[in-house]
Motif scaffolding. Structure first.
Motif, PDB file in Angstrom:
ATOM      1  N   GLY A 237     -17.613  -9.303   1.842  1.00 16.92           N
ATOM      2  CA  GLY A 237     -18.878 -10.056   1.443  1.00 16.92           C
ATOM      3  C   GLY A 237     -18.881 -10.636  -0.022  1.00 16.92           C
ATOM      4  N   SER A 238     -17.844 -10.565  -0.690  1.00 11.91           N
ATOM      5  CA  SER A 238     -17.796 -10.825  -2.050  1.00 11.91           C
ATOM      6  C   SER A 238     -16.160 -11.200  -2.545  1.00 11.91           C
ATOM      7  CB  SER A 238     -18.629  -9.950  -3.037  1.00 11.91           C
ATOM      8  OG  SER A 238     -17.653  -8.747  -3.203  1.00 11.91           O
ATOM      9  N   GLU A 239     -16.017 -11.943  -3.509  1.00 15.87           N
ATOM     10  CA  GLU A 239     -15.016 -12.395  -3.920  1.00 15.87           C
ATOM     11  C   GLU A 239     -14.192 -10.956  -4.442  1.00 15.87           C
ATOM     12  OE1 GLU A 239     -11.294 -14.202  -4.906  1.00 15.87           O
ATOM     13  OE2 GLU A 239     -13.233 -14.918  -3.687  1.00 15.87           O
ATOM     14  N   GLU A 240     -15.039 -10.308  -5.009  1.00 13.15           N
ATOM     15  CA  GLU A 240     -14.292  -9.072  -5.580  1.00 13.15           C
ATOM     16  C   GLU A 240     -13.812  -8.129  -4.458  1.00 13.15           C
ATOM     17  OE1 GLU A 240     -17.454 -10.282  -8.761  1.00 13.15           O
ATOM     18  OE2 GLU A 240     -17.355  -9.981  -6.487  1.00 13.15           O
ATOM     19  N   ALA A 241     -14.396  -8.129  -3.373  1.00 14.76           N
ATOM     20  CA  ALA A 241     -14.164  -7.184  -2.116  1.00 14.76           C
ATOM     21  C   ALA A 241     -12.692  -7.879  -1.572  1.00 14.76           C
ATOM     22  CB  ALA A 241     -15.016  -7.214  -1.019  1.00 14.76           C
ATOM     23  N   ARG A 242     -12.870  -9.283  -1.592  1.00 18.69           N
ATOM     24  CA  ARG A 242     -11.553 -10.070  -0.810  1.00 18.69           C
ATOM     25  C   ARG A 242     -10.447  -9.933  -1.744  1.00 18.69           C
ATOM     26  NH1 ARG A 242     -16.293 -13.256   0.396  1.00 18.69           N
ATOM     27  NH2 ARG A 242     -15.605 -14.690  -1.204  1.00 18.69           N
ATOM     28  N   SER A 243     -10.535 -10.247  -3.047  1.00 17.86           N
ATOM     29  CA  SER A 243      -9.468 -10.322  -3.746  1.00 17.86           C
ATOM     30  C   SER A 243      -9.080  -9.101  -4.467  1.00 17.86           C
ATOM     31  CB  SER A 243      -9.659 -11.616  -4.914  1.00 17.86           C
ATOM     32  OG  SER A 243     -10.681 -11.147  -5.731  1.00 17.86           O
ATOM     33  N   GLY A 244     -10.101  -8.309  -4.829  1.00 14.66           N
ATOM     34  CA  GLY A 244      -9.919  -7.003  -5.403  1.00 14.66           C
ATOM     35  C   GLY A 244      -9.250  -5.803  -4.474  1.00 14.66           C
ATOM     36  N   THR A 245      -9.393  -5.896  -3.273  1.00 17.57           N
ATOM     37  CA  THR A 245      -9.146  -4.846  -2.434  1.00 17.57           C
ATOM     38  C   THR A 245      -7.571  -4.576  -2.640  1.00 17.57           C
ATOM     39  OG1 THR A 245     -10.938  -4.701  -1.158  1.00 17.57           O
ATOM     40  CG2 THR A 245      -9.082  -3.892  -0.126  1.00 17.57           C
ATOM     41  N   LYS A 246      -7.038  -3.102  -2.413  1.00 18.43           N
ATOM     42  CA  LYS A 246      -5.633  -3.119  -2.611  1.00 18.43           C
ATOM     43  C   LYS A 246      -5.025  -1.706  -1.604  1.00 18.43           C
ATOM     44  CE  LYS A 246      -5.339  -3.975  -7.467  1.00 18.43           C
ATOM     45  NZ  LYS A 246      -4.853  -5.403  -7.439  1.00 18.43           N
ATOM     46  N   ILE A 247      -4.080  -1.608  -1.408  1.00 20.48           N
ATOM     47  CA  ILE A 247      -3.480  -0.588  -0.465  1.00 20.48           C
ATOM     48  C   ILE A 247      -2.418  -0.091  -1.042  1.00 20.48           C
ATOM     49  CG2 ILE A 247      -2.299  -2.086   1.052  1.00 20.48           C
ATOM     50  CD1 ILE A 247      -3.107  -0.311   3.500  1.00 20.48           C
ATOM     51  N   LEU A 248      -2.073   1.412  -0.954  1.00 20.28           N
ATOM     52  CA  LEU A 248      -0.667   1.982  -1.294  1.00 20.28           C
ATOM     53  C   LEU A 248      -0.202   2.537  -0.234  1.00 20.28           C
ATOM     54  CD1 LEU A 248       0.163   3.950  -4.374  1.00 20.28           C
ATOM     55  CD2 LEU A 248       0.389   4.906  -2.346  1.00 20.28           C
ATOM     56  N   VAL A 249       0.945   2.696   0.291  1.00 18.45           N
ATOM     57  CA  VAL A 249       1.367   3.334   1.585  1.00 18.45           C
ATOM     58  C   VAL A 249       2.824   4.070   1.159  1.00 18.45           C
ATOM     59  CG1 VAL A 249       1.978   2.984   4.095  1.00 18.45           C
ATOM     60  CG2 VAL A 249       0.592   1.246   2.946  1.00 18.45           C
ATOM     61  N   GLY A 250       2.821   5.292   1.218  1.00 19.49           N
ATOM     62  CA  GLY A 250       3.707   6.010   0.875  1.00 19.49           C
ATOM     63  C   GLY A 250       4.430   6.526   2.121  1.00 19.49           C
ATOM     64  N   ASN A 251       5.465   7.528   2.058  1.00 24.13           N
ATOM     65  CA  ASN A 251       6.226   8.049   3.258  1.00 24.13           C
ATOM     66  C   ASN A 251       5.740   9.473   3.629  1.00 24.13           C
ATOM     67  OD1 ASN A 251       7.216   9.220   0.862  1.00 24.13           O
ATOM     68  ND2 ASN A 251       9.305   9.530   1.439  1.00 24.13           N
ATOM     69  N   TRP A 252       4.524   9.704   3.704  1.00 25.09           N
ATOM     70  CA  TRP A 252       3.939  10.946   3.858  1.00 25.09           C
ATOM     71  C   TRP A 252       3.238  10.993   5.247  1.00 25.09           C
ATOM     72  CZ3 TRP A 252       2.979   9.244  -1.344  1.00 25.09           C
ATOM     73  CH2 TRP A 252       2.056   8.457  -1.367  1.00 25.09           C
ATOM     74  N   ALA A 253       2.631  12.030   5.605  1.00 24.65           N
ATOM     75  CA  ALA A 253       1.825  12.197   6.705  1.00 24.65           C
ATOM     76  C   ALA A 253       0.412  12.420   6.275  1.00 24.65           C
ATOM     77  CB  ALA A 253       2.239  13.423   7.666  1.00 24.65           C
ATOM     78  N   HIS A 254      -0.500  12.523   6.999  1.00 23.42           N
ATOM     79  CA  HIS A 254      -1.805  12.793   6.861  1.00 23.42           C
ATOM     80  C   HIS A 254      -2.201  13.691   5.961  1.00 23.42           C
ATOM     81  CE1 HIS A 254      -6.071  11.829   7.409  1.00 23.42           C
ATOM     82  NE2 HIS A 254      -6.415  13.175   7.628  1.00 23.42           N
ATOM     83  N   GLY A 255      -2.908  13.223   4.698  1.00 24.81           N
ATOM     84  CA  GLY A 255      -2.913  14.126   3.399  1.00 24.81           C
ATOM     85  C   GLY A 255      -1.882  14.238   2.292  1.00 24.81           C
ATOM     86  N   GLY A 256      -0.800  13.891   2.703  1.00 27.37           N
ATOM     87  CA  GLY A 256       0.561  13.847   1.702  1.00 27.37           C
ATOM     88  C   GLY A 256       0.147  13.086   0.410  1.00 27.37           C
ATOM     89  N   SER A 257      -0.757  12.131   0.531  1.00 25.69           N
ATOM     90  CA  SER A 257      -0.929  11.428  -0.668  1.00 25.69           C
ATOM     91  C   SER A 257      -1.548  12.438  -1.930  1.00 25.69           C
ATOM     92  CB  SER A 257      -2.194  10.279  -0.486  1.00 25.69           C
ATOM     93  OG  SER A 257      -3.487  10.904  -0.268  1.00 25.69           O
ATOM     94  N   SER A 258      -1.795  13.613  -1.811  1.00 26.27           N
ATOM     95  CA  SER A 258      -2.124  14.568  -2.691  1.00 26.27           C
ATOM     96  C   SER A 258      -1.148  14.596  -3.529  1.00 26.27           C
ATOM     97  CB  SER A 258      -2.683  15.779  -2.283  1.00 26.27           C
ATOM     98  OG  SER A 258      -3.905  15.312  -1.436  1.00 26.27           O
TER      99      SER A 258
END
Length: 529
Positions: A237-258
């Protein structure tokens, strides 16, 4: 809260005068370095509120999983943003359930909410508990039945525990007191207003805060995170939400991002930019960071699917005996002949294929990139394999399987699993999917099938990033169960959980010229062009 219920919170504040941006965690569970994070951010100029969900720990009220969290989260944000030591700007954060709470309130529009940092949350709880119409049984029976009022947490059973095999399923639920929420989950076995009420799938246009999503290729909420990333980027609903959102995907299972190196520093940079206006460059970084398995490297990307993707079809074929890895199933760029014989197997719910590898939310002994050879020895698993690859092949993006099938049942499921076959024979799990055939057209209005009739079925194997090495082979499995990650389809068409009756199903997979069953791989050219 407006209804008089008081929520408890631990609050960390900088040891200095002034007004500070605030960070909020609305939590169903404590621990997991939450207090260390409170101290970390307080030392760097943030007030941090660790708020217990309604009915959990020291908060008043009755805990009903998820249902009250959007409204409670909104009112907690309104309170926090109006405190005399608050600058009026809030960022949220959380992991798993607590990730979902970090953005469930976002559509309600608190003017204080400026950014979100969410690790392994969902878009809707239907997408979490029912993947393409099939119940994630281990989540229901481990989280749903054992997490209750106060401080009780989920209980993990071995995958072969008889608890999972109880029929009718609702009888197993009845053994536990105070689990009306689980009965509601059984009752609402299609995507309806119950799920829409507290999910965000239809609400992205009302969300103005950008989000940083973090997940892993073997996370049971991987697919939901990509849905959220796409929803924010396309419909925010805003330019910040559309252009600012990011994602990081690692090689881990649930909770492994810790275990991701520099996680708190990344989170700090995100908050510093959105809450303090520090020009640290995070806004100019590409919106996608992925770990490429096989190549064992991190890489930045700017769109999803990648613009350079070559969606490549690999066709299933055999001489009618693709049963097990010892059968004659092949996977190639050529579609089957006009008279290519169909493959058949018997799916017996009393003898399901057990979960081995993949994105099951718990069970470190079976989740992740496990060797599937023992599963591929079964006659009720159809196996299709390419020849050895001439060179490395990168597959990055969404993976799908199109099946032409018939069944003797009025309702059944089909599964698909992609594996990387090494020269020594190991068959390492890469990604998987499942779909209930009655949900082939709609998750809101399931329709039965006519026994013996040929239907078309799309199965999403979710997303991955994998380099299959030269000399390796690509393998696709097709079967009808992945237990206990998913509940067994009893092949009866009766309401979910209501009966102990099971029926064997005669399953047929077609791959002739008129019914070209095929896998679609998102191949990335090695020259980047």
């Amino acid at each position: 809260m407006p209804d008089g219920v008081k929520l408890a919170a631990e609050i960390y504040r900088p040891d200095a005068p002034g007004k500070f941006p605030s960070l909020m965690l609305l939590r169903y569970f404590r621990g997991g370095h939450q207090n260390a994070a409170g101290e970390f951010f307080a030392q760097r100029g943030y007030a941090v509120a660790l708020v217990d969900c309604r009915g959990r720990y020291d908060s008043e009220g009755t805990w009903v999983p998820y249902v009250n969290d959007p409204q409670d989260g909104y009112h907690a944000q309104q309170w926090l943003g109006s405190q005399p030591w608050s600058s009026g700007k809030i960022g949220t954060f959380g992991l798993s359930y607590n990730a979902f709470t970090s953005y469930m309130a976002a559509p309600l529009g608190s003017p204080h909410l400026k950014c979100i940092f969410a690790r392994s949350g969902q878009q809707t709880n239907f997408g979490h508990l029912y993947n393409d119409g099939v119940m994630q049984l281990n989540v229901i029976f481990e989280f749903g039945l054992h997490t209750k009022q106060g401080s009780q947490l989920q209980r993990i059973f071995p995958v072969d525990h008889p608890h999972y095999r109880r029929l009718p399923l609702i009888d197993a639920v009845d053994d536990f007191p105070n689990v009306q929420h689980v009965k509601d989950w059984f009752k609402h076995s299609r995507y309806d207003d119950y799920w829409k009420a507290y999910g965000i799938k239809e609400k992205y246009p009302s969300i103005t805060a950008p989000a940083y999503f973090i997940t892993g290729w073997y996370d049971n909420l991987l697919h939901e995170n990509w849905r959220n990333f796409t929803g924010f980027r396309q419909e925010g609903g805003s330019e910040e939400a559309r252009s600012g959102t990011k994602i990081l995907v690692g090689n881990w299972a649930h909770g492994g991002s810790s275990g991701y190196p520099g996680l708190l520093d990344l989170q700090l940079r995100w908050y510093d930019y959105w809450l303090k206006g520090i020009q640290n460059g995070i806004d100019r970084e590409p919106p996608i960071k992925i770990y490429v398995m096989g190549a064992e490297t991190w890489r930045d990307e700017r769109e999803w699917p990648l613009a350079r993707t070559k969606f490549t079809k690999l066709y299933l074929d055999s001489q009618g005996r693709a049963n097990s890895a010892g059968g004659d199933g092949t996977l190639s760029a050529s579609s089957g002949a006009e008279d290519s014989p169909a493959d058949r197997f018997v799916y017996d719910p009393d003898n399901p294929v057990y979960t081995l590898g993949g994105q099951i939310s718990t069970h470190d002994d079976v989740r992740g990139p496990k060797d599937r050879r023992s599963v591929q020895e079964r006659d009720d698993v159809l196996v299709y394999t390419t020849g050895p690859l001439d060179q490395d092949l990168e597959v990055t993006g969404p993976v799908e399987l199109k099946l032409y099938f018939a069944s003797s049942a009025v309702d059944t499921d089909f599964t698909a699993t992609l594996s990387d076959v090494h020269p020594d024979g190991k068959a390492i799990h890469i990604c998987e999917g499942i779909r209930g055939v009655t949900f082939r057209e709609s998750l809101e209005e399931p329709t039965p099938i006519e026994p013996g009739k040929i239907y078309e079925l799309w199965i999403s194997l979710w997303e991955t990033s994998m380099v299959f090495g030269g000399g390796h082979r690509i393998r696709m499995e097709v079967s009808s169960s992945n237990f206990p990650r998913y509940a067994r389809n009893q092949n009866t068409g009766l309401p979910l959980g209501s009966s102990a009756l099971v029926k064997k199903a005669q399953q047929t997979i077609y791959h002739d010229a008129r019914h070209p069953s095929h896998l679609i791989l998102p191949v990335i050219p090695d020259d980047g062009g």
